[in-house]
Design an enzyme around this catalytic site. Structure first.
Site: not given
Ligand code: 5GP
Ligand code: ZN
Length: 110
Positions: A4, A30, A85, A93, A96, A98, A100
């Protein structure tokens, strides 16, 4: 969870631009910001999503108090968008939990 990406950031195995942390939560920028301010907030333990967090007895009060303190620390109190999300169909995506925190002069509508 070993594969993860956010657990790797929590464990400091992967670099991130850390904004704030307490015993339970970590906030970092991000890597692909979609707004002037784009901070992610995660629990330090691995939980798939908000539903799993609440089902396992996680406190929404403590989590949201941390989220709002991060917004205040970023100087965006009173003018930010908060998104989590839940599930791939909703656009999750990274599996875990999170949040925003998005803020800036002109956030796109949706
Ligand atoms: P989701 O689409 O799951 O709601 O958001 C995942 C977010 O994690 C995306 O905005 C993506 O840019 C961010 N993200 C993915 N991998 C990494 C990483 O390795 N480091 C950081 N700081 N953000 C990440
Ligand atoms: Zn995790």
């Amino acid at each position: 969870m070993s594969d993860c990406v956010f657990c790797s950031i929590v464990a400091a195995e992967l670099p991130a631009d850390i904004v704030a942390e307490d015993e339970e939560f970590l906030a970092f920028r991000d890597v692909q910001p979609r707004a002037q301010t784009h901070v992610l907030i995660v629990p330090k333990v691995h939980v798939d999503d908000l539903d799993a967090w609440l089902a396992s007895g996680g406190s929404s009060d403590r989590m949201l108090a941390f989220v709002t303190s991060v917004a205040a620390g970023e100087q965006v109190a009173g003018r930010y968008r908060l998104i989590t999300n839940v599930g791939e169909d909703a656009g999750q995506t990274v599996a875990h939990l999170h949040w925003h925190v998005l803020a800036g002069p002109r956030l796109p509508g949706f």
